[in-house]
Design a protein around this motif. Structure first.
Motif, PDB file in Angstrom:
ATOM      1  N   CYS A 192     -42.829   1.525-112.212  1.00  7.67           N
ATOM      2  CA  CYS A 192     -44.099   2.181-112.505  1.00  7.67           C
ATOM      3  C   CYS A 192     -44.433   1.763-114.026  1.00  7.67           C
ATOM      4  CB  CYS A 192     -43.923   3.754-112.510  1.00  7.67           C
ATOM      5  SG  CYS A 192     -45.618   4.363-112.875  1.00  7.67           S
TER       6      CYS A 192
ATOM      7  N   ASN B 160     -47.448   2.706-115.387  1.00  6.89           N
ATOM      8  CA  ASN B 160     -48.793   3.220-115.242  1.00  6.89           C
ATOM      9  C   ASN B 160     -49.202   3.928-116.981  1.00  6.89           C
ATOM     10  OD1 ASN B 160     -51.186   4.622-114.526  1.00  6.89           O
ATOM     11  ND2 ASN B 160     -50.109   6.508-114.013  1.00  6.89           N
TER      12      ASN B 160
ATOM     13  N   ILE C 186     -42.271   7.559-118.779  1.00  6.34           N
ATOM     14  CA  ILE C 186     -42.290   8.384-117.454  1.00  6.34           C
ATOM     15  C   ILE C 186     -43.757   9.034-117.261  1.00  6.34           C
ATOM     16  CG2 ILE C 186     -41.496  10.727-118.453  1.00  6.34           C
ATOM     17  CD1 ILE C 186     -39.583  10.766-115.775  1.00  6.34           C
TER      18      ILE C 186
ATOM     19  N   CYS D 154     -44.779   8.583-111.518  1.00  3.60           N
ATOM     20  CA  CYS D 154     -43.510   7.955-111.224  1.00  3.60           C
ATOM     21  C   CYS D 154     -42.193   9.057-111.055  1.00  3.60           C
ATOM     22  CB  CYS D 154     -42.923   6.787-111.944  1.00  3.60           C
ATOM     23  SG  CYS D 154     -42.798   7.139-113.696  1.00  3.60           S
TER      24      CYS D 154
HETATM   25 ZN   LIG Z   1     -45.102   6.240-114.292  1.00  2.00          ZN
END
Ligand SMILES: [Zn+2]
Ligand SMILES: [Zn+2]
Length: 569
Positions: free
Chosen positions: A205, A207, A216, A220
């Protein structure tokens, strides 16, 4: 709005029964059916005795139901939105559309195409309604029906309690959530009813952040986990086709005091004692290479595993689980054993829970009703240990869907206490969210407890019932037993001399000696019979066609087998 499935040839009574399972509370005598909204229509009873086709109903047709609200128990109101208005103070609910079974679901909209176990194909087509007899409170005639005698859905909680069924069956569970997700709301778009939890962090991920562990996000990061006892089970029951299957397995411990491990080959079948239930029928316990001790065992590489699987497959069998012994003689000289596994110790140890979860992840359950085509597992784990009276007894288990997900995400490991599992900490490849478990406190209320650092293994356990049939019809019915594989350590060798003796036991000329799986695997391993000849063997065992046997014993391969056996003896 409800969708009712029916065949065109079904009596409308069946449609009505189906509807009663959904609205639960009404007396059919007071139900009126119309094909137009806001019109009371005909009494439902007057339509019974005619077929769906006969009433001119087609797939997708809408019917409207009017029934007297006063007959509803106040707590049992339909929970889904009621779309229609009131007619003469009566409540009118759009019912159905009639869903004729040969209706093809447009691709991508309905359940996906997956080859399921035959038992699931079978049970999927049934409604599993629990029929009830007319009772004390019924005030109607023999053809009528009311809230006290109308059939119950297969997931009914009270029925389970009254019959001491600990978990509902998988198919009942599936039908319950399918009902919630697809039948109860306007099912214009299909939602796969089953959903497998994923506790793994998405390591790819990005993002708006660098991949974990550098960054994080809510997308995810796995959600906090709440563990609770699973209310359904993928398999309800384990049946050993004949008690001698289990007996011969335990015999290795009886003779040596060494624990034993075996793989269960069999098939899944309908289990009648539970609505829409499934049982694993075990036809043979194959004993793969292993090094046993008095207090445990180690599995060794199993080189002919694929060959054994293939032979089983040709006979319509597959791996349905594993079994192992945990037996300790009580020292009372009466054949009794110690009872080590009970509610105050454990039923499966933490290591066995982890093994069971891994086995289940390796043997996934194919289903049309999960987007991936798989959901949990029907692989069972059967422990043979001491019961409360010191008797030797098999007990069968599975672990929950959460246990599979926890193992897959590498969140749990064994702790030093067999009854506890340890929650790992997060590292570079593993993110461990909050884990809690739900239990009942002394006042019977549900409380959440933090599962870190350890939690009781029982929260992951699902127990199955087991039995031996009253009237056994095992597939492998040979009158004498061929030596079981990998038992060299106890002085039991499979060799040609054994084959010679074994075949000579058959004086009847009926070929009964071929009905022994351990023998078939050994015979195949010798390579003496050609492929076609071996196919005759399997055909004979599968279909009991004596002609196959006669052709076999006249084949060149069988002749050379006999010659080789004469020479080796
Ligand atoms: Zn993420
Ligand atoms: Zn009744």
């Amino acid at each position: 709005m409800f969708r009712i499935n029916a065949e065109v040839s079904d009596d409308f009574l069946l449609v009505l029964e189906n509807l009663l399972g959904k609205i639960k509370t009404s007396d059919p005598q007071l139900i009126y059916i119309s094909d137009k909204p806001n019109i009371k229509g005909e009494p439902a009873n007057s339509l019974c005795g005619r077929t769906v086709e006969g009433l001119g109903l087609k797939n997708g047709d809408m019917l409207y139901v009017t029934y007297d609200q006063n007959t509803d128990a106040p707590t049992d109101k339909p929970s889904q939105p009621i779309l229609a208005s009131s007619v003469n103070g009566k409540q009118s609910v759009p019912m159905i559309p009639i869903n004729v079974k040969d209706f093809e679901v447009p691709s991508g909209v309905g359940p996906m195409k997956v080859e399921q176990y035959p038992v699931d194909d079978l049970l999927e087509k049934e409604d599993g309604l629990i029929k009830r007899p007319m009772g004390h409170y019924c005030i109607h005639g023999p053809k009528g029906m009311c809230e006290y005698c109308s059939p119950l859905p297969p997931w009914d909680t009270n029925h389970r309690k009254e019959n001491a069924i600990k978990h509902m069956s998988f198919q009942a569970h599936l039908k319950e959530i399918n009902d919630l997700k697809n039948n109860r709301n306007n099912a214009s778009s299909y939602i796969a009813p089953l959903d497998t939890p994923n506790y793994c962090i998405d390591l790819n991920c990005t993002n708006g952040h660098k991949p974990y562990p550098k960054g994080i996000c809510s997308k995810c990061q796995p959600q906090p986990i709440t563990l609770q006892l699973q209310k359904y089970r993928m398999v309800d029951h384990v049946e050993f086709a004949d008690s001698s299957i289990m007996d011969r397995f335990i015999d290795s411990w009886r003779q040596t005091g060494i624990q034993r491990y075996g793989v269960l080959y069999g098939r899944y079948e309908r289990f009648e004692k539970v609505p829409l239930g499934v049982k694993a029928v075990v036809e043979v316990i194959y004993e793969p290479p292993q090094a046993g001790e008095a207090d445990g065992l180690t599995l060794l590489p199993w080189e002919n595993e694929q060959q054994v699987d293939q032979l089983a497959k040709e006979l319509g069998l597959y791996k349905v689980g594993v079994t192992f012994t945990d037996l300790t003689d009580s020292g009372n000289n009466d054949g009794s054993v110690l009872c080590k596994r009970h509610k105050d110790s454990y039923f499966l140890t933490n290591l066995e829970i982890l093994m069971t979860a891994r086995n289940q992840l390796l043997h996934r359950n194919p289903t049309k009703f999960e987007q991936s085509g798989y959901y949990s597992s029907k692989f069972v784990t059967c422990v043979i240990s001491g019961g409360l009276e010191g008797e030797i007894e098999p007990r069968s288990y599975q672990v929950s869907l959460s246990a599979e997900a926890l193992v897959k995400a590498d969140i749990i490991t064994a702790s030093t206490q067999p009854s506890k599992l340890y929650i790992n900490s997060s590292n570079d490849t593993r993110y461990v969210p909050d884990v809690q478990y739900l239990e009942l406190n002394e006042y019977g209320l549900e409380v959440k407890t933090n599962a870190k650092p350890t939690f009781p293994v029982d929260f992951l356990l699902v127990s199955l019932s087991d039995s031996f049939p009253m009237d056994p019809k095992p597939m492998f019915s040979s009158t004498t037993d061929f030596t079981i594989e990998n038992r060299d350590f106890m002085g039991e060798l499979q060799d040609l001399h054994k084959v010679y003796q074994y075949l000579n036991n058959d004086t009847s000329g009926t070929g009964s000696q071929l009905f022994d799986f351990h023998f078939l695997v050994y015979l195949y391993k010798t390579g003496i019979l050609g492929n076609e000849e071996f196919a005759m063997v399997l055909n004979f065992v599968k279909h009991h066609n004596y002609e196959d046997y006669l052709r076999l014993v006249e084949s060149p391969g069988w002749m050379s087998l006999l010659t080789i056996l004469e020479q080796s003896s």
